[in-house]
Design a protein around this motif. Structure first.
Motif, PDB file in Angstrom:
ATOM      1  N   VAL A 198       0.275  -1.721  -0.033  1.00 46.74           N
ATOM      2  CA  VAL A 198       0.024  -0.152  -0.269  1.00 46.74           C
ATOM      3  C   VAL A 198       0.980   1.517  -0.331  1.00 46.74           C
ATOM      4  CG1 VAL A 198      -1.418   1.357   1.370  1.00 46.74           C
ATOM      5  CG2 VAL A 198      -2.402  -0.865   1.173  1.00 46.74           C
ATOM      6  N   LEU A 199       2.199   1.248   0.793  1.00 44.33           N
ATOM      7  CA  LEU A 199       2.762   2.474   1.011  1.00 44.33           C
ATOM      8  C   LEU A 199       3.203   3.130   0.052  1.00 44.33           C
ATOM      9  CD1 LEU A 199       4.241   1.900   4.634  1.00 44.33           C
ATOM     10  CD2 LEU A 199       1.955   3.848   3.695  1.00 44.33           C
ATOM     11  N   ALA A 200       3.925   1.857  -1.000  1.00 45.36           N
ATOM     12  CA  ALA A 200       5.173   1.971  -2.249  1.00 45.36           C
ATOM     13  C   ALA A 200       3.966   2.182  -2.956  1.00 45.36           C
ATOM     14  CB  ALA A 200       5.414   0.302  -2.329  1.00 45.36           C
ATOM     15  N   ASP A 201       2.348   1.570  -3.552  1.00 44.19           N
ATOM     16  CA  ASP A 201       1.403   2.876  -4.442  1.00 44.19           C
ATOM     17  C   ASP A 201       1.080   3.736  -4.534  1.00 44.19           C
ATOM     18  OD1 ASP A 201       1.401   0.026  -5.833  1.00 44.19           O
ATOM     19  OD2 ASP A 201      -0.218  -0.867  -5.085  1.00 44.19           O
ATOM     20  N   LEU A 202       1.494   4.465  -2.782  1.00 45.25           N
ATOM     21  CA  LEU A 202       0.958   5.612  -2.463  1.00 45.25           C
ATOM     22  C   LEU A 202       2.238   6.485  -2.980  1.00 45.25           C
ATOM     23  CD1 LEU A 202      -0.797   5.036   0.490  1.00 45.25           C
ATOM     24  CD2 LEU A 202      -1.855   6.127  -1.368  1.00 45.25           C
ATOM     25  N   GLY A 203       3.103   6.009  -3.786  1.00 48.74           N
ATOM     26  CA  GLY A 203       3.949   6.389  -3.584  1.00 48.74           C
ATOM     27  C   GLY A 203       5.198   7.384  -2.755  1.00 48.74           C
ATOM     28  N   LEU A 204       4.612   6.931  -1.137  1.00 43.18           N
ATOM     29  CA  LEU A 204       5.738   6.568   0.083  1.00 43.18           C
ATOM     30  C   LEU A 204       7.339   6.368  -0.717  1.00 43.18           C
ATOM     31  CD1 LEU A 204       2.985   6.422   2.088  1.00 43.18           C
ATOM     32  CD2 LEU A 204       4.446   8.247   1.844  1.00 43.18           C
ATOM     33  N   PRO A 205       8.252   7.244  -0.062  1.00 39.79           N
ATOM     34  CA  PRO A 205       9.837   6.429  -0.568  1.00 39.79           C
ATOM     35  C   PRO A 205       9.856   5.457   0.078  1.00 39.79           C
ATOM     36  CG  PRO A 205       9.575   9.485   0.410  1.00 39.79           C
ATOM     37  CD  PRO A 205       8.382   8.214   0.597  1.00 39.79           C
ATOM     38  N   LEU A 206      10.669   4.689  -0.500  1.00 41.63           N
ATOM     39  CA  LEU A 206      10.835   3.284  -0.239  1.00 41.63           C
ATOM     40  C   LEU A 206      11.409   3.438   1.035  1.00 41.63           C
ATOM     41  CD1 LEU A 206      11.179   1.675  -4.420  1.00 41.63           C
ATOM     42  CD2 LEU A 206       9.374   1.303  -2.686  1.00 41.63           C
TER      43      LEU A 206
END
Length: 253
Positions: A198-206
């Protein structure tokens, strides 16, 4: 004079600015903490749907019972009740590859394996490769929720409702579908791994995905300490080990 530019918090004698807004007038009492955390990390204000999904992740990771992070927080507070910060830090330092860290591990793993073509074929290739290398797929399996992690379908449902199912969630779902063909058994997609997708899909820094897991767990650890104040168990945990030790002869390496 050297200047240090920042779009985050800055203070003058008269006011405090944050993210290009007036902290007192535009943020306090208006922007929720989850929305603000997202905004601070991305320097863009999230949509209502993104905020809802992000806050669902924070809720999913806040507390999961007497995990090592919770136990060490309570025990540290027992040892040093004058150091709340030490107790919280002790718990957060335990966020690693087995607990909490899988959120970042899974997000990074999925990102590294995104590709063109049918997603199930990509997932099958990924699982085969990891098995051949003797490695586990991050986010696959759970030590308690062996028949399915209840957080996972809920996160997928919210992402679907908000139109935010992206390539990371799609690949993770595909891994969930195809892995029994390779492993010969069915393992659940755990909630922490789903949070990473989810966090990756939201574009948050990996590079910061574990940081969001720690942000969520901070709230849970404060809750653990609050409960420890009301109903202490740390001393009993300590004594259950201390009073049941068994001396054995030295065992050199």
């Amino acid at each position: 004079m050297t200047e240090y530019p920042t779009a985050l918090g800055a203070a003058s004698r008269e006011r405090i600015t944050l993210l290009g807004t007036d902290l007192a007038d535009d943020v306090m009492g208006t922007v929720g903490f989850g929305e603000l955390a997202f905004w601070l990390a991305t320097q863009r204000r999230p949509t209502p749907g993104e905020t809802r999904l992000f806050e669902a992740v924070l809720a999913a990771l806040a507390d999961h019972g007497f995990t090592p992070t919770a136990i060490v927080t309570r025990l540290t507070y027992l040892s040093a009740p004058d150091s709340v910060q030490g107790a919280l830090a002790a718990g957060l330092l335990g966020g690693g590859s087995r607990f909490l860290g899988v959120t970042e591990d899974c997000g990074r793993f999925l990102h590294e394996n995104l590709g063109d073509g049918p997603v199930d074929e990509i997932a099958l290739e990924v699982v085969r490769r990891e098995k051949a290398a003797g490695r586990f797929v991050p986010g696959l399996g759970h030590h308690v929720h062996k028949d399915g992690d209840p957080r996972t379908p809920r996160l997928y449902a919210i992402a679907e409702e908000e139109g935010l199912v992206g390539p990371h969630l799609e690949l993770f779902a595909a891994i969930g579908r195809v892995h029994p063909q390779v492993l010969g058994k069915t393992l659940p997609l755990n909630g922490a791994g789903t949070c990473g997708a989810v966090l990756a899909d939201l574009g948050l820094p990996l590079e910061l995905l574990r940081g969001f897991a720690l942000l969520a767990r901070t709230a849970g650890l404060i809750g653990q300490l609050a409960e420890e104040l009301r109903n202490p168990v740390a001393n009993e945990i300590f004594l259950s080990v201390d009073l049941n030790n068994k001396p054995v002869p030295p065992q050199p390496n």
